[in-house]
Write a protein that holds these residues in place. Sequence first.
Motif, mmCIF file in Angstrom:
data_model
loop_
_atom_site.group_PDB
_atom_site.id
_atom_site.type_symbol
_atom_site.label_atom_id
_atom_site.label_comp_id
_atom_site.label_asym_id
_atom_site.label_seq_id
_atom_site.Cartn_x
_atom_site.Cartn_y
_atom_site.Cartn_z
ATOM 1 N N LYS A 8 33.719 -32.836 7.620
ATOM 2 C CA LYS A 8 34.831 -33.684 7.795
ATOM 3 C C LYS A 8 34.689 -34.710 8.868
ATOM 4 C CE LYS A 8 39.622 -34.217 7.335
ATOM 5 N NZ LYS A 8 41.079 -33.693 7.918
ATOM 6 N N LYS A 9 34.551 -34.158 10.126
ATOM 7 C CA LYS A 9 34.570 -34.937 11.172
ATOM 8 C C LYS A 9 33.650 -36.011 11.272
ATOM 9 C CE LYS A 9 33.617 -31.354 13.735
ATOM 10 N NZ LYS A 9 33.846 -30.422 15.000
ATOM 11 N N SER A 10 32.474 -36.116 10.599
ATOM 12 C CA SER A 10 31.588 -37.065 10.678
ATOM 13 C C SER A 10 31.423 -37.773 9.221
ATOM 14 C CB SER A 10 30.120 -36.437 11.189
ATOM 15 O OG SER A 10 29.527 -35.554 10.007
ATOM 16 N N GLY A 11 32.042 -37.437 8.370
ATOM 17 C CA GLY A 11 32.253 -37.762 7.063
ATOM 18 C C GLY A 11 30.904 -37.354 6.098
ATOM 19 N N LYS A 12 30.296 -36.389 6.801
ATOM 20 C CA LYS A 12 29.160 -35.968 5.678
ATOM 21 C C LYS A 12 28.544 -34.552 6.127
ATOM 22 C CE LYS A 12 24.772 -37.144 3.221
ATOM 23 N NZ LYS A 12 25.373 -36.798 2.149
ATOM 24 N N GLY A 13 28.778 -33.550 5.465
ATOM 25 C CA GLY A 13 27.997 -32.434 5.791
ATOM 26 C C GLY A 13 27.405 -31.675 4.656
ATOM 27 N N ILE A 14 28.185 -30.459 3.986
ATOM 28 C CA ILE A 14 27.476 -30.077 2.830
ATOM 29 C C ILE A 14 27.838 -30.869 1.782
ATOM 30 C CG2 ILE A 14 27.570 -27.904 1.376
ATOM 31 C CD1 ILE A 14 28.313 -26.283 3.661
ATOM 32 N N PHE A 15 28.932 -31.413 1.966
ATOM 33 C CA PHE A 15 29.525 -32.510 1.046
ATOM 34 C C PHE A 15 29.721 -33.889 1.590
ATOM 35 C CE2 PHE A 15 31.589 -28.213 -0.464
ATOM 36 C CZ PHE A 15 30.771 -27.931 -1.659
ATOM 37 N N ASP A 16 30.015 -34.826 0.879
ATOM 38 C CA ASP A 16 30.599 -35.988 1.512
ATOM 39 C C ASP A 16 31.862 -35.970 1.477
ATOM 40 O OD1 ASP A 16 27.972 -37.082 1.333
ATOM 41 O OD2 ASP A 16 28.263 -37.896 -0.856
ATOM 42 N N TRP A 17 32.506 -36.667 2.741
ATOM 43 C CA TRP A 17 33.893 -36.728 2.940
ATOM 44 C C TRP A 17 34.077 -38.125 3.059
ATOM 45 C CZ3 TRP A 17 37.322 -32.483 3.826
ATOM 46 C CH2 TRP A 17 36.805 -31.152 3.873
ATOM 47 N N PRO A 18 34.370 -38.997 1.956
ATOM 48 C CA PRO A 18 34.655 -40.435 2.149
ATOM 49 C C PRO A 18 35.810 -40.520 3.116
ATOM 50 C CG PRO A 18 34.701 -39.601 -0.121
ATOM 51 C CD PRO A 18 34.548 -38.436 0.623
ATOM 52 N N GLN A 19 35.612 -41.469 4.139
ATOM 53 C CA GLN A 19 36.901 -41.852 5.055
ATOM 54 C C GLN A 19 37.582 -40.485 5.052
ATOM 55 O OE1 GLN A 19 36.917 -44.805 2.156
ATOM 56 N NE2 GLN A 19 35.279 -45.523 3.485
ATOM 57 N N GLY A 20 37.137 -39.503 5.398
ATOM 58 C CA GLY A 20 37.933 -38.162 5.688
ATOM 59 C C GLY A 20 38.639 -37.645 4.505
ATOM 60 N N ALA A 21 38.423 -38.294 3.242
ATOM 61 C CA ALA A 21 39.166 -37.719 2.075
ATOM 62 C C ALA A 21 38.168 -36.293 1.888
ATOM 63 C CB ALA A 21 38.947 -38.641 1.236
ATOM 64 N N ARG A 22 39.174 -35.401 1.086
ATOM 65 C CA ARG A 22 38.559 -34.307 0.533
ATOM 66 C C ARG A 22 37.224 -34.608 -0.281
ATOM 67 N NH1 ARG A 22 42.336 -29.462 -1.071
ATOM 68 N NH2 ARG A 22 40.210 -28.673 -1.743
ATOM 69 N N PRO A 23 36.138 -33.603 -0.447
ATOM 70 C CA PRO A 23 35.075 -34.003 -1.361
ATOM 71 C C PRO A 23 35.551 -33.824 -2.648
ATOM 72 C CG PRO A 23 34.728 -32.086 -0.112
ATOM 73 C CD PRO A 23 35.982 -32.592 0.475
ATOM 74 N N THR A 24 34.784 -34.542 -3.689
ATOM 75 C CA THR A 24 35.178 -34.321 -5.072
ATOM 76 C C THR A 24 34.283 -32.800 -5.456
ATOM 77 O OG1 THR A 24 35.259 -36.636 -5.266
ATOM 78 C CG2 THR A 24 35.193 -35.509 -7.312
ATOM 79 N N ILE A 25 35.087 -32.099 -5.931
ATOM 80 C CA ILE A 25 34.517 -30.811 -6.655
ATOM 81 C C ILE A 25 34.711 -30.777 -8.143
ATOM 82 C CG2 ILE A 25 34.466 -28.290 -6.509
ATOM 83 C CD1 ILE A 25 33.563 -29.284 -3.858
ATOM 84 N N ASP A 26 33.668 -30.855 -8.761
ATOM 85 C CA ASP A 26 33.850 -30.886 -10.207
ATOM 86 C C ASP A 26 33.998 -29.424 -10.761
ATOM 87 O OD1 ASP A 26 33.835 -31.103 -13.013
ATOM 88 O OD2 ASP A 26 32.062 -32.093 -13.027
#
Length: 391
Positions: free
Chosen positions: A281-299
């Motif tokens: 979250k703090k860098s915008g990308k990790g295992i998932f993408d965190w666009p502008q700190g928003a939660r990743p989209t999990i289908d």
Amino acid sequence: MKAEEIGTITIIGAGDMGHGIAEICALAGMQVNLYDVQQEFVSRGVRRIQQSLEKQVSKQKLTATEMVGTMNRIHPFTVLQEALAHTDLMIEAAPEILDLKLRIFEAADVHAPRHAILASNTSNMSITQMGAATQRADKVVGIHFFNPVMLMLLVEIIRGENTAEATMQICYGLIQRLKNFRGAMVPVRVEKDTPGFIYNRLGAPIGLYMAELYERGLVDPEAVDACVRSFGAPMGPYEIMDFTGLDVNLHGNEYFSRTLSPEFTPRTWMKKLVAAGQLGKKSGKGIFDWPQGARPTIDLSKADPHFDVMDIICLQVNEGTKLLESGVTSQAAEIDKAVVNGGGGAFGPFALAKAMGWHNVAARCEDIANRLGIQWFMPTATLKKGEIHIE
Ligand SMILES: NC(=O)c1ccc[n+]([C@@H]2O[C@H](COP(=O)([O-])OP(=O)(O)OC[C@H]3O[C@@H](n4cnc5c(N)ncnc54)[C@H](O)[C@@H]3O)[C@@H](O)[C@H]2O)c1
């Protein structure tokens, strides 16, 4: 000293944890000396408290008079000696660096009144060592709040090797005086200074299991998280890793690899992501993408039908029995209480797994241990014998 006689608390470090601890103590009517090494750090802490209280006033959960009264009880300091001069209890919330903490305890022992209790909010480090840095090890204790303080109810009270029972009881009583925005704080006694204490220790095998499955390419993180969320969990295990920070997870694994077993050594995928600055979250990308700190989209429709949530519950139960065996606590119910109030689920692992039968839980752990070649997951004697008492 009795818990209700604690009138002045000194918080060392006005960061994420320190400002929250200051806020909850001031709300409960105590005078709070808030110390940090520079004026701008203390001022930032005070500002964060003000903003948090203003939000409560705007939601009509606190009156403006209560807010002003609370703020008036917070006194900023940048001189340690002055911050500690008339205190009943210090809670240290400085960075997680042992040498730094030892120096703070040494200085606090010199400057704080003889009756004062000296506590640390450390997530992991040895309370016994901090006690040894002072001439009052009987009054040195862990008081471990969770982040964010104003929303998480659990507080672990940790006994170092030389902590007096009276100190444990005073701190337990103090926590019972506190309320955050969700309700009354829940103290849990940790009778031994052990890596991860209770809550973080129960998380350790989950972290190891999820890291290993991903390392071997056996799972798709999105599919696992979708599966876990289908049981009502607000976040899946991989999103939690990103949320906490992969760097924080890496350090946690390194710490457990030194103190519990080399099997916790951080996995390659995690080291690679951290080295690439993909921290979650703090860098915008990790295992998932965190666009502008928003939660990743999990289908959620992608839930992995082969992932069994009971695997991680069984591993947690097994870890809990290690704490029972080593006397960190004598009650499985206390472990459940810590997990429920530190996390947010409705039930702890013992309550959830009980219906499976303890021998089945043990067999499941043995199967996972053999499948992945991880000895740490092998069931304990307590689990195999089913010597667990829970209502
Ligand atoms: N953040 C969490 O999720 C969390 C949860 C539970 C416990 N903890 C523990 O709480 C402690 C504080 O963590 P944090 O997240 O608030 O860190 P933080 O970095 O947000 O805050 C630490 C503060 O300590 C100050 N500081 C630095 N050197 C100092 C010194 N010599 N004396 C006094 N203050 C000093 C810093 O200026 C900073 O304001 C750590 O031991 C951490 O392991 C953190």
